[in-house]
Design an enzyme around this catalytic site. Structure first.
Site, short mmCIF file in Angstrom:
data_model
loop_
_atom_site.label_atom_id
_atom_site.label_comp_id
_atom_site.label_asym_id
_atom_site.label_seq_id
_atom_site.Cartn_x
_atom_site.Cartn_y
_atom_site.Cartn_z
N ASP A 63 0.83 -1.20 0.00
CA ASP A 63 0.00 0.00 0.00
C ASP A 63 0.87 1.26 0.00
OD1 ASP A 63 -2.72 1.19 0.42
OD2 ASP A 63 -1.82 1.89 2.28
N GLU A 88 1.61 0.08 -4.98
CA GLU A 88 0.59 1.05 -5.37
C GLU A 88 1.22 2.41 -5.63
OE1 GLU A 88 -3.53 3.03 -3.59
OE2 GLU A 88 -1.82 2.63 -2.29
#
Length: 620
Positions: free
Chosen positions: A334, A363
């Site tokens: 993330d 990400e």
């Protein structure tokens, strides 16, 4: 004699109680790792000045590090190079004469490092928000003592009760749909006061959130997936934790988290400026760079300081611990560009060195392919940055797909956006390792983005599953779930999957209560996914595409034995196409059959192409 016996029992009980107050992370380790180094975080009251002794000839205590807090020690160990499991005892002799003992286990590895096989372009990944997918065990909906104390399915930001067992019970559905891997959003403890259902505010990096299940159920999920020849991708967060993390009440060092002084003194904490381009920008100011890397993502997510070497080691070891414990096939990291980029390179390198066949996707929410490509392993960056990261997320292509399909073709510029976006693959070191998606858990549903146009939604998903990429599809996309009531609202984006709760009147797992439109789309996606599962052309074939003309785009994937051709026709009527334009493909005389319906044709002079998506194959 009886008095002596009771005295022994009292002393033994006190000894065990004290030992239980010692927190050691990682809680255990694994034999025969490539690196023999291990650093233990030890937390116990007033343990800072303890004398530490080991009782094993298999383990060497290299160094004991004191922290700023009196309640921590960090132990550097060197483990024996053996494949066998073993235990050793750690004694902590405190100044008050009390002795604490911790029995540490080094477990046998379940498989060799080379056997940890990562996800790749042969896979189709199903992204799940577990709290909203299926409630397989209602008994763990509310856990006494945790900060959120209720289930409220009417509140889109409250917990709804979905859990690990709910995913396990529906693995047949996921597999039958044609998916080969699942990516659940984080399942670790998020003991926050509100809105923690999403899992991205960890309060314990080594504990499964009991409202999702426990470590045993997480292992069961991994085992069941592997028995089905499916893969498990774990969603990790290296950038931040939740403000209710246990260590926030007793921080080990003065610089354990960024802007720690402001937190301790209850001052206003600088939040991230979200200027991710500071990672690449040769002109970036120090203040902009610092606020991106050090600013808290939101007020309830403290930013971890990876320049602290003990924090850096902690996060790296935690990731490896989960890979070994679950037999993972991949990690989705993330908020990749918000963390210190030198640390992220060290983190990825440590993992890929230990597991050379593994995969990690980071990400990078940017529509600029230059920024996405910067993070991929092998990129020839001007600043010489090496990321060691195999995969990134294709936000640029996702954006172009939506824009291309929504744009009017009066000036012939709509589908050109897809054509030119794919042409940017020249920049990527390995485009087939990039993850493409139509939507995800942080953006409006694709059906909403395309104004609830089923034909365009089919075109988007058909393209996602045909491109030379790793495709990811968000749960519920197969039944046209939408957030049109309030587009972009995270609670609505993560709506409950119908049929995941016993009281649901509609059951999408069984196809009960769905509209004809939903059933048709679910069937469409199932056919395409299952075709892709056995298609060498779509998973590893060569790619060629043709510049759009007359609102039509054509993409071809081929191997020696299989040809697949995708048509996107944005016209409202059937178009007659002169196939001589594609003579270089050498398809003349070949019989093509639709993957979606019963249509077939022989490649000759022309083709009557119906509106929308058409995908044909030579595969029998």
């Amino acid at each position: 004699m009886k008095k002596i016996f009771y005295l022994f029992i009292i002393c033994f009980s006190f000894q065990m109680l004290s030992a239980q107050d010692v927190k050691v992370e990682p809680p255990h380790w694994f034999a025969n790792m490539k690196s023999q180094q291990l650093q233990l975080l030890v937390h116990a009251e007033n343990i800072k000045d303890a004398e530490v002794k080991l009782n094993s000839d298999k383990v060497q205590l290299l160094e004991v590090h004191q922290a700023d807090s009196p309640n921590y020690l960090f132990l550097d160990l060197k483990l024996a190079q053996t494949s066998k499991a073993y235990n050793f005892k750690i004694d902590f002799n405190l100044k008050n004469k009390e002795k604490l003992t911790y029995q540490y286990k080094v477990k046998k590895r379940q498989k060799l490092a080379d056997e940890f096989v990562g996800f790749d372009s042969s896979d189709a990944v199903y992204l799940i928000t577990p709290d909203r997918f299926a409630n397989g065990n209602p008994s763990n909906d509310v856990i006494k003592g945790m900060n959120e104390t209720k289930i409220d399915r009417a509140d889109t930001y409250a917990r709804h009760g979905g859990d690990i067992e709910g995913m396990i019970k529906h693995l047949d559905y996921i597999s039958d749909m044609g998916f080969t891997a699942i990516w659940p959003s984080p399942l670790l403890e998020n003991d926050m006061h509100h809105g923690s259902y999403h899992g991205y505010a960890m309060t314990d990096f080594y504990k499964v959130d009991p409202r999702f299940g426990d470590l045993k159920s997480y292992k069961k999920l991994a085992k069941k997936l592997h028995q089905k020849d499916m893969k498990l991708i774990m969603d990790m967060v290296a950038n931040h934790c939740g403000s209710e993390h246990w260590w926030m009440k007793d921080l080990p060092f003065h610089d354990w988290v960024n802007f720690q002084e402001e937190f301790v003194n209850q001052k206003e904490i600088p939040l991230s400026n979200h200027r991710r381009t500071t990672n690449q920008d040769p002109y970036a100011s120090e203040i902009d760079t610092d606020l991106n890397q050090k600013g808290w993502f939101v007020e309830t997510m403290p930013d971890l300081n990876h320049k602290n070497p003990f924090m850096a080691k902690y996060i790296i070891q935690n990731s490896i611990w989960w890979i070994e414990t679950l037999g993972l096939n991949g990690i989705r990291q993330d908020t990749y560009p918000y963390a210190n980029k030198e640390f992220m390179a060290d983190w990825a390198k440590a993992i890929m060195t230990e597991y050379p066949n593994f995969n990690i996707v980071g990400e990078e929410w940017s529509t600029n392919p230059l920024l996405v490509g910067y993070w991929q392993d092998g990129a020839e960056n001007k600043d010489k940055y090496e990321s060691y990261l195999k995969s990134t997320m294709d936000f640029p292509m996702q954006t172009m797909i939506v824009n291309a399909l929504n744009e009017d073709e009066t000036w012939g510029t709509g589908l050109v956006k897809i054509y030119e976006a794919l042409a940017n693959d020249f920049y990527y070191t390995n485009p087939e390792s990039i993850m493409i998606f139509a939507d995800n858990h942080d953006m409006s549903r694709i059906y909403t983005q395309l104004n609830e146009d089923v034909s365009k939604t089919k075109m988007a998903l058909g393209l996602v599953l045909t491109l030379p990429r790793i495709p990811q599809i968000y749960y519920g996309t197969e039944i046209l779930m939408d957030d049109s009531e309030k587009p972009g609202d995270h609670g609505l984006i993560r709506t409950d999957f119908p049929g995941g709760w016993a009281s649901d009147e509609v059951n999408a797992f069984k196809g009960e209560g769905l509209s004809n439109k939903q059933k048709d789309f679910q069937s469409f996606l199932k056919r395409l996914l299952n075709y892709r599962k056995t298609s060498k052309a779509l998973t590893e074939g060569e790619t060629k595409h043709f510049a759009p003309f007359n609102a039509i785009y054509i993409l071809v994937r081929t191997t020696n034995d299989e040809k697949v051709i995708l048509f996107l026709n944005k016209n409202k009527e059937t178009q007659k196409i002169d196939l001589s334009r594609f003579d270089e493909l050498d398809f003349k005389g070949k019989i093509f059959k639709s993957i979606i319906d019963s249509q077939s044709f022989e490649w000759s002079q022309s083709l009557d192409l119906k509106p929308g998506l058409s995908i044909f194959t030579t595969k029998k």
